[in-house]
Motif scaffolding. Structure first.
Motif, mmCIF file in Angstrom:
data_model
loop_
_atom_site.group_PDB
_atom_site.id
_atom_site.type_symbol
_atom_site.label_atom_id
_atom_site.label_comp_id
_atom_site.label_asym_id
_atom_site.label_seq_id
_atom_site.Cartn_x
_atom_site.Cartn_y
_atom_site.Cartn_z
ATOM 1 N N GLU A 90 17.193 -10.566 -5.998
ATOM 2 C CA GLU A 90 16.369 -10.218 -4.837
ATOM 3 C C GLU A 90 16.247 -8.696 -4.706
ATOM 4 O O GLU A 90 15.208 -8.179 -4.332
ATOM 5 C CB GLU A 90 16.949 -10.818 -3.552
ATOM 6 N N TRP A 91 17.329 -7.987 -4.987
ATOM 7 C CA TRP A 91 17.330 -6.521 -4.948
ATOM 8 C C TRP A 91 16.376 -5.971 -5.998
ATOM 9 O O TRP A 91 15.574 -5.077 -5.729
ATOM 10 C CB TRP A 91 18.745 -6.000 -5.172
ATOM 11 N N LEU A 92 16.456 -6.527 -7.200
ATOM 12 C CA LEU A 92 15.584 -6.069 -8.281
ATOM 13 C C LEU A 92 14.113 -6.314 -7.960
ATOM 14 O O LEU A 92 13.260 -5.469 -8.250
ATOM 15 C CB LEU A 92 15.963 -6.746 -9.596
ATOM 16 N N LEU A 93 13.822 -7.447 -7.352
ATOM 17 C CA LEU A 93 12.426 -7.730 -6.990
ATOM 18 C C LEU A 93 11.931 -6.756 -5.929
ATOM 19 O O LEU A 93 10.792 -6.283 -5.994
ATOM 20 C CB LEU A 93 12.276 -9.173 -6.512
ATOM 21 N N GLN A 94 12.776 -6.431 -4.953
ATOM 22 C CA GLN A 94 12.385 -5.453 -3.942
ATOM 23 C C GLN A 94 12.161 -4.083 -4.579
ATOM 24 O O GLN A 94 11.233 -3.359 -4.201
ATOM 25 C CB GLN A 94 13.443 -5.363 -2.831
ATOM 26 N N LEU A 95 12.994 -3.724 -5.543
ATOM 27 C CA LEU A 95 12.809 -2.454 -6.249
ATOM 28 C C LEU A 95 11.503 -2.453 -7.036
ATOM 29 O O LEU A 95 10.783 -1.446 -7.053
ATOM 30 C CB LEU A 95 13.991 -2.180 -7.184
ATOM 31 N N LEU A 96 11.185 -3.578 -7.684
ATOM 32 C CA LEU A 96 9.936 -3.674 -8.431
ATOM 33 C C LEU A 96 8.751 -3.424 -7.502
ATOM 34 O O LEU A 96 7.870 -2.627 -7.811
ATOM 35 C CB LEU A 96 9.834 -5.057 -9.086
ATOM 36 N N TRP A 97 8.747 -4.093 -6.334
ATOM 37 C CA TRP A 97 7.653 -3.905 -5.367
ATOM 38 C C TRP A 97 7.629 -2.469 -4.848
ATOM 39 O O TRP A 97 6.557 -1.894 -4.655
ATOM 40 C CB TRP A 97 7.767 -4.896 -4.209
ATOM 41 N N SER A 98 8.793 -1.895 -4.627
ATOM 42 C CA SER A 98 8.855 -0.510 -4.148
ATOM 43 C C SER A 98 8.308 0.461 -5.180
ATOM 44 O O SER A 98 7.591 1.407 -4.839
ATOM 45 C CB SER A 98 10.300 -0.133 -3.798
ATOM 46 N N LEU A 99 8.642 0.229 -6.439
ATOM 47 C CA LEU A 99 8.118 1.090 -7.503
ATOM 48 C C LEU A 99 6.603 0.978 -7.605
ATOM 49 O O LEU A 99 5.900 1.986 -7.743
ATOM 50 C CB LEU A 99 8.767 0.731 -8.845
ATOM 51 N N LEU A 100 6.094 -0.238 -7.526
ATOM 52 C CA LEU A 100 4.641 -0.426 -7.571
ATOM 53 C C LEU A 100 3.977 0.246 -6.371
ATOM 54 O O LEU A 100 2.965 0.933 -6.523
ATOM 55 C CB LEU A 100 4.290 -1.914 -7.599
ATOM 56 N N LEU A 153 -3.554 -3.500 1.018
ATOM 57 C CA LEU A 153 -4.030 -4.250 2.179
ATOM 58 C C LEU A 153 -2.901 -5.088 2.769
ATOM 59 O O LEU A 153 -2.741 -5.145 3.993
ATOM 60 C CB LEU A 153 -5.212 -5.143 1.794
ATOM 61 N N LEU A 154 -2.102 -5.698 1.916
ATOM 62 C CA LEU A 154 -0.985 -6.505 2.410
ATOM 63 C C LEU A 154 0.021 -5.644 3.164
ATOM 64 O O LEU A 154 0.599 -6.084 4.159
ATOM 65 C CB LEU A 154 -0.315 -7.244 1.255
ATOM 66 N N PHE A 155 0.218 -4.415 2.695
ATOM 67 C CA PHE A 155 1.126 -3.510 3.397
ATOM 68 C C PHE A 155 0.482 -2.978 4.678
ATOM 69 O O PHE A 155 1.165 -2.706 5.660
ATOM 70 C CB PHE A 155 1.542 -2.343 2.501
ATOM 71 N N THR A 156 -0.847 -2.809 4.662
ATOM 72 C CA THR A 156 -1.572 -2.289 5.819
ATOM 73 C C THR A 156 -1.703 -3.335 6.916
ATOM 74 O O THR A 156 -1.663 -3.012 8.095
ATOM 75 C CB THR A 156 -2.994 -1.835 5.393
ATOM 76 N N MET A 157 -1.894 -4.580 6.506
ATOM 77 C CA MET A 157 -2.053 -5.684 7.458
ATOM 78 C C MET A 157 -0.921 -6.684 7.245
ATOM 79 O O MET A 157 -1.119 -7.750 6.650
ATOM 80 C CB MET A 157 -3.410 -6.358 7.270
ATOM 81 N N PRO A 158 0.276 -6.373 7.719
ATOM 82 C CA PRO A 158 1.422 -7.235 7.440
ATOM 83 C C PRO A 158 1.271 -8.659 7.977
ATOM 84 O O PRO A 158 1.943 -9.560 7.497
ATOM 85 C CB PRO A 158 2.599 -6.511 8.103
ATOM 86 N N ASP A 159 0.363 -8.863 8.943
ATOM 87 C CA ASP A 159 0.165 -10.221 9.434
ATOM 88 C C ASP A 159 -0.411 -11.138 8.349
ATOM 89 O O ASP A 159 -0.300 -12.350 8.433
ATOM 90 C CB ASP A 159 -0.704 -10.240 10.688
ATOM 91 N N LEU A 160 -0.997 -10.548 7.314
ATOM 92 C CA LEU A 160 -1.495 -11.362 6.198
ATOM 93 C C LEU A 160 -0.351 -12.082 5.491
ATOM 94 O O LEU A 160 -0.470 -13.252 5.140
ATOM 95 C CB LEU A 160 -2.238 -10.492 5.183
ATOM 96 N N VAL A 161 0.740 -11.381 5.261
ATOM 97 C CA VAL A 161 1.838 -11.991 4.504
ATOM 98 C C VAL A 161 2.692 -12.923 5.353
ATOM 99 O O VAL A 161 3.596 -13.563 4.833
ATOM 100 C CB VAL A 161 2.715 -10.938 3.791
#
Length: 190
Positions: A148-158, A105-113
């Motif tokens: 910061e790179w590692l955190l972005q990778l974690l989110w991308s993997l999820l 949902l957060l990815f679908t509705m980016p205005d939420l974040v």
């Protein structure tokens, strides 16, 4: 008399939860869904939804805060201060994987974040950064990889694991296993 109040409160809480869960599921598939659409998905009347959430914006507010609360609970259950940093991050991925609908949902509705409650660094953000920093200090996470790179990778993997489970119909345990294996390789030193 107090039993009736407890029961009513329990019914109200279950109804509210059903509406929030239906909102997450419905809005993920159709971000422009109306309160009537959400009421139908929750198997309640439109007036019931309006009783809990008079305006669509009230429901979106509740969904946003509910998501933050679930993330916080998952972060606590992951026990980020126990064991090695990679093991703590793997536990966090396992916890967060269960919230795929919310993150979708957060990815679908980016205005939420972009809402204020998502813009402020909170305790969960600090805990996540802290475990990466701890792993880098201890030598269990590659210090050459910016946190910061590692955190972005974690989110991308999820995200990839959620998409594989949802869109490609990969069994959830398999998608999560691939996510965890990839995370292990990303964090590896050397």
């Amino acid at each position: 008399m107090s039993e009736g109040v407890v029961t009513e409160t329990g019914v109200r809480a279950r109804t509210r939860r059903a509406i929030l869960d239906a909102a997450i599921e419905t809005l993920t598939k159709q971000p422009s869904a109306t309160l009537a659409d959400i009421a139908a998905a929750a198997n309640v009347g439109r007036t019931t939804v309006h009783r809990y959430f008079p305006e669509r914006s009230d429901l979106i507010d509740a969904v946003s805060f509910d998501a933050l609360d679930k993330i916080s609970q998952g972060t606590k259950r992951a026990r980020l201060d126990e064991g090695s940093a990679p093991a703590a991050l793997a536990r966090l991925c396992q916890e967060y994987f269960e919230f795929g609908d919310i993150f979708q949902l957060l990815f679908t509705m980016p205005d939420l974040v972009t809402r204020p409650e998502w813009q402020e660094e909170n305790e969960d953000d600090r805990a996540l950064l802290g475990v990466v920093e701890r792993g880098q200090r201890e030598g269990t996470i590659d210090p050459a990889m910016p946190k910061e790179w590692l955190l972005q990778l974690l989110w991308s993997l999820l995200y990839t694991a959620w998409e594989m489970a949802r869109e490609k119909k990969t069994p959830k345990h398999e998608a999560l296993g691939l996510c965890l294996r990839s995370l292990e390789k990303v964090l590896a030193v050397g």
